[in-house]
Design a protein around this motif. Structure first.
Motif, PDB file in Angstrom:
ATOM      1  N   GLY A  89     -18.979  47.783 -31.460  1.00 28.37           N
ATOM      2  CA  GLY A  89     -18.454  46.431 -31.590  1.00 28.37           C
ATOM      3  C   GLY A  89     -19.449  45.505 -32.261  1.00 28.37           C
ATOM      4  O   GLY A  89     -19.063  44.654 -33.077  1.00 28.37           O
ATOM      5  N   TYR A  90     -20.731  45.656 -31.940  1.00 30.20           N
ATOM      6  CA  TYR A  90     -21.751  44.820 -32.585  1.00 30.20           C
ATOM      7  C   TYR A  90     -21.764  45.068 -34.088  1.00 30.20           C
ATOM      8  O   TYR A  90     -21.922  44.143 -34.884  1.00 30.20           O
ATOM      9  CB  TYR A  90     -23.138  45.121 -32.010  1.00 30.20           C
ATOM     10  CG  TYR A  90     -23.228  45.097 -30.497  1.00 30.20           C
ATOM     11  CD1 TYR A  90     -22.377  44.321 -29.715  1.00 30.20           C
ATOM     12  CD2 TYR A  90     -24.175  45.878 -29.833  1.00 30.20           C
ATOM     13  CE1 TYR A  90     -22.468  44.314 -28.336  1.00 30.20           C
ATOM     14  CE2 TYR A  90     -24.277  45.877 -28.449  1.00 30.20           C
ATOM     15  CZ  TYR A  90     -23.421  45.096 -27.708  1.00 30.20           C
ATOM     16  OH  TYR A  90     -23.510  45.091 -26.342  1.00 30.20           O
ATOM     17  N   VAL A  91     -21.585  46.329 -34.447  1.00 33.94           N
ATOM     18  CA  VAL A  91     -21.537  46.675 -35.872  1.00 33.94           C
ATOM     19  C   VAL A  91     -20.272  46.098 -36.494  1.00 33.94           C
ATOM     20  O   VAL A  91     -20.293  45.612 -37.631  1.00 33.94           O
ATOM     21  CB  VAL A  91     -21.606  48.200 -36.053  1.00 33.94           C
ATOM     22  CG1 VAL A  91     -21.549  48.568 -37.531  1.00 33.94           C
ATOM     23  CG2 VAL A  91     -22.879  48.764 -35.422  1.00 33.94           C
ATOM     24  N   ILE A  95     -19.838  43.787 -39.870  1.00 37.66           N
ATOM     25  CA  ILE A  95     -18.926  44.125 -40.967  1.00 37.66           C
ATOM     26  C   ILE A  95     -18.015  42.941 -41.269  1.00 37.66           C
ATOM     27  O   ILE A  95     -17.738  42.626 -42.437  1.00 37.66           O
ATOM     28  CB  ILE A  95     -18.113  45.384 -40.604  1.00 37.66           C
ATOM     29  CG1 ILE A  95     -19.038  46.609 -40.577  1.00 37.66           C
ATOM     30  CG2 ILE A  95     -16.968  45.596 -41.593  1.00 37.66           C
ATOM     31  CD1 ILE A  95     -18.378  47.855 -40.040  1.00 37.66           C
ATOM     32  N   LEU A  96     -17.563  42.240 -40.245  1.00 38.15           N
ATOM     33  CA  LEU A  96     -16.729  41.062 -40.443  1.00 38.15           C
ATOM     34  C   LEU A  96     -17.483  39.963 -41.174  1.00 38.15           C
ATOM     35  O   LEU A  96     -16.898  39.209 -41.963  1.00 38.15           O
ATOM     36  CB  LEU A  96     -16.218  40.544 -39.098  1.00 38.15           C
ATOM     37  CG  LEU A  96     -15.122  41.384 -38.438  1.00 38.15           C
ATOM     38  CD1 LEU A  96     -14.957  40.987 -36.981  1.00 38.15           C
ATOM     39  CD2 LEU A  96     -13.802  41.212 -39.184  1.00 38.15           C
ATOM     40  N   ARG A  97     -18.789  39.851 -40.920  1.00 35.32           N
ATOM     41  CA  ARG A  97     -19.590  38.878 -41.655  1.00 35.32           C
ATOM     42  C   ARG A  97     -19.647  39.212 -43.139  1.00 35.32           C
ATOM     43  O   ARG A  97     -19.581  38.337 -43.995  1.00 35.32           O
ATOM     44  CB  ARG A  97     -21.029  38.850 -41.124  1.00 35.32           C
ATOM     45  CG  ARG A  97     -21.256  38.142 -39.824  1.00 35.32           C
ATOM     46  CD  ARG A  97     -22.759  37.973 -39.569  1.00 35.32           C
ATOM     47  NE  ARG A  97     -22.998  37.399 -38.259  1.00 35.32           N
ATOM     48  CZ  ARG A  97     -23.133  38.103 -37.145  1.00 35.32           C
ATOM     49  NH1 ARG A  97     -23.045  39.433 -37.196  1.00 35.32           N
ATOM     50  NH2 ARG A  97     -23.352  37.516 -35.995  1.00 35.32           N
ATOM     51  N   SER A 188     -22.799  36.765 -32.346  1.00 36.76           N
ATOM     52  CA  SER A 188     -21.623  36.876 -33.205  1.00 36.76           C
ATOM     53  C   SER A 188     -20.462  35.995 -32.752  1.00 36.76           C
ATOM     54  O   SER A 188     -19.361  36.090 -33.318  1.00 36.76           O
ATOM     55  CB  SER A 188     -21.164  38.337 -33.277  1.00 36.76           C
ATOM     56  OG  SER A 188     -22.107  39.137 -33.952  1.00 36.76           O
ATOM     57  N   MET A 189     -20.678  35.145 -31.771  1.00 40.96           N
ATOM     58  CA  MET A 189     -19.590  34.273 -31.331  1.00 40.96           C
ATOM     59  C   MET A 189     -19.032  33.423 -32.469  1.00 40.96           C
ATOM     60  O   MET A 189     -17.804  33.252 -32.559  1.00 40.96           O
ATOM     61  CB  MET A 189     -20.066  33.381 -30.178  1.00 40.96           C
ATOM     62  CG  MET A 189     -20.209  34.118 -28.847  1.00 40.96           C
ATOM     63  SD  MET A 189     -18.661  34.853 -28.218  1.00 40.96           S
ATOM     64  CE  MET A 189     -17.706  33.367 -27.844  1.00 40.96           C
ATOM     65  N   PRO A 190     -19.873  32.895 -33.386  1.00 42.16           N
ATOM     66  CA  PRO A 190     -19.302  32.099 -34.484  1.00 42.16           C
ATOM     67  C   PRO A 190     -18.375  32.890 -35.397  1.00 42.16           C
ATOM     68  O   PRO A 190     -17.519  32.300 -36.067  1.00 42.16           O
ATOM     69  CB  PRO A 190     -20.548  31.615 -35.245  1.00 42.16           C
ATOM     70  CG  PRO A 190     -21.645  31.627 -34.233  1.00 42.16           C
ATOM     71  CD  PRO A 190     -21.352  32.824 -33.380  1.00 42.16           C
ATOM     72  N   VAL A 191     -18.532  34.205 -35.436  1.00 44.67           N
ATOM     73  CA  VAL A 191     -17.696  35.034 -36.297  1.00 44.67           C
ATOM     74  C   VAL A 191     -16.249  35.069 -35.803  1.00 44.67           C
ATOM     75  O   VAL A 191     -15.300  35.200 -36.593  1.00 44.67           O
ATOM     76  CB  VAL A 191     -18.263  36.470 -36.374  1.00 44.67           C
ATOM     77  CG1 VAL A 191     -17.352  37.394 -37.162  1.00 44.67           C
ATOM     78  CG2 VAL A 191     -19.663  36.459 -36.969  1.00 44.67           C
ATOM     79  N   LEU A 192     -16.065  34.938 -34.498  1.00 40.94           N
ATOM     80  CA  LEU A 192     -14.750  35.154 -33.907  1.00 40.94           C
ATOM     81  C   LEU A 192     -13.699  34.175 -34.419  1.00 40.94           C
ATOM     82  O   LEU A 192     -12.535  34.539 -34.588  1.00 40.94           O
ATOM     83  CB  LEU A 192     -14.843  35.074 -32.385  1.00 40.94           C
ATOM     84  CG  LEU A 192     -15.836  36.036 -31.714  1.00 40.94           C
ATOM     85  CD1 LEU A 192     -15.753  35.893 -30.197  1.00 40.94           C
ATOM     86  CD2 LEU A 192     -15.587  37.468 -32.135  1.00 40.94           C
ATOM     87  N   ALA A 193     -14.098  32.951 -34.664  1.00 42.47           N
ATOM     88  CA  ALA A 193     -13.142  31.941 -35.124  1.00 42.47           C
ATOM     89  C   ALA A 193     -12.573  32.264 -36.499  1.00 42.47           C
ATOM     90  O   ALA A 193     -11.506  31.754 -36.865  1.00 42.47           O
ATOM     91  CB  ALA A 193     -13.800  30.566 -35.138  1.00 42.47           C
TER      92      ALA A 193
END
Length: 255
Positions: A89-91, A95-97, A188-193
């Motif tokens: 999940g961290y990876v 990848i989403l970034r 990675s919390m900022p990525v979730l939005a």
């Protein structure tokens, strides 16, 4: 990293064969065997479903989450569904970034988006050093298993044997590299939005490594994400309750 492609073949980022490409990223000290019971359960599901073409990326050679993400993106098809468990999940967040446009669906299992606090980071690295220096190396022990799997599965000899074999097969060097990568991962919390693809967040009710509450917070931060708490499972939902995992994957890919 060498992608394991028993069921698919790569050619310039394309997948040969039928089915939706699904990249599976395991947790620490685990290999593609983590997913086999769930994939067998997926194949046995009744009713209409999407055929899938699994891609297993085993992350044994990298020292950082960023390096792991780069390796996955280099090996994966141009567009794919992404399933990340624990370290995987961290990876997935990284990848989403880097390449959000390549992800068609996202499944986050027994993982978290927050980074480690400094004290936890130091303790993680100390544990990695102590465990890795023990001879013979033992990647899982009884105390770990009490936290990792549901109490009802604590005497499941086949499950414990598999977890032990995967960990021992990875060995101390992989354990140290993965521990370092996990300890130094970013928040990675900022990525979730920014997640706009169909997403499922899943956790075992008895996960004592990453709390169900933190998974709910993560799901609430992703627009439209579904949240599944799985009875009878701890930190290894795909192994402990493969039927539940398979049904949730089917439902996600149908979106």
């Amino acid at each position: 990293m060498t992608p394991v492609t028993d069921q698919v073949a790569h050619d310039g980022g394309q997948v040969s064969g039928d089915g939706m490409p699904v990249v599976f990223l395991s947790g620490m000290l685990a290999d593609q065997r983590m997913w086999q019971p769930a994939l067998a359960a997926y194949d046995e599901l009744d009713g209409s479903r999407n055929a899938i073409a699994p891609v297993f990326c085993e992350l044994f050679d990298q020292d950082t989450i960023a390096d792991m993400a780069r390796a996955v993106l280099a090996a994966a098809p141009k567009r794919f569904a992404l399933v990340g468990m624990s370290m995987g999940g961290y990876v997935a967040f990284e990848i989403l970034r880097r390449a959000p446009d390549r992800i068609s669906h996202l499944m986050l299992v027994n993982t978290r988006a927050t980074d480690d606090a400094p004290a936890i980071r130091r303790r993680r690295m100390l544990l990695a050093h102590l465990v890795a220096e023990n001879t013979p190396f033992k990647g899982v022990n009884d105390a770990m298993l009490d936290d990792l799997i549901h109490p009802d599965n604590r005497n499941d000899d086949d499950l414990i044997r598999l977890l032990t074999e995967m960990a021992d097969g990875c060995g101390p060097d992989v354990f140290k590299r993965q521990s370092k990568a996990v300890a130094e991962r970013p928040d990675s919390m900022p990525v979730l939005a920014d997640v706009t693809v169909p997403c499922c967040v899943m956790v075992g009710e008895a996960d004592r490594v990453i709390s169900p509450e933190s998974h709910r917070d993560m799901a609430n931060s992703i627009t439209g994400a579904s949240f599944v708490t799985v009875p009878g499972a701890g930190h290894y939902v795909p192994l402990e309750t493969p039927d539940v995992f398979a049904r949730s994957l089917r439902d996600l890919l149908a979106c």
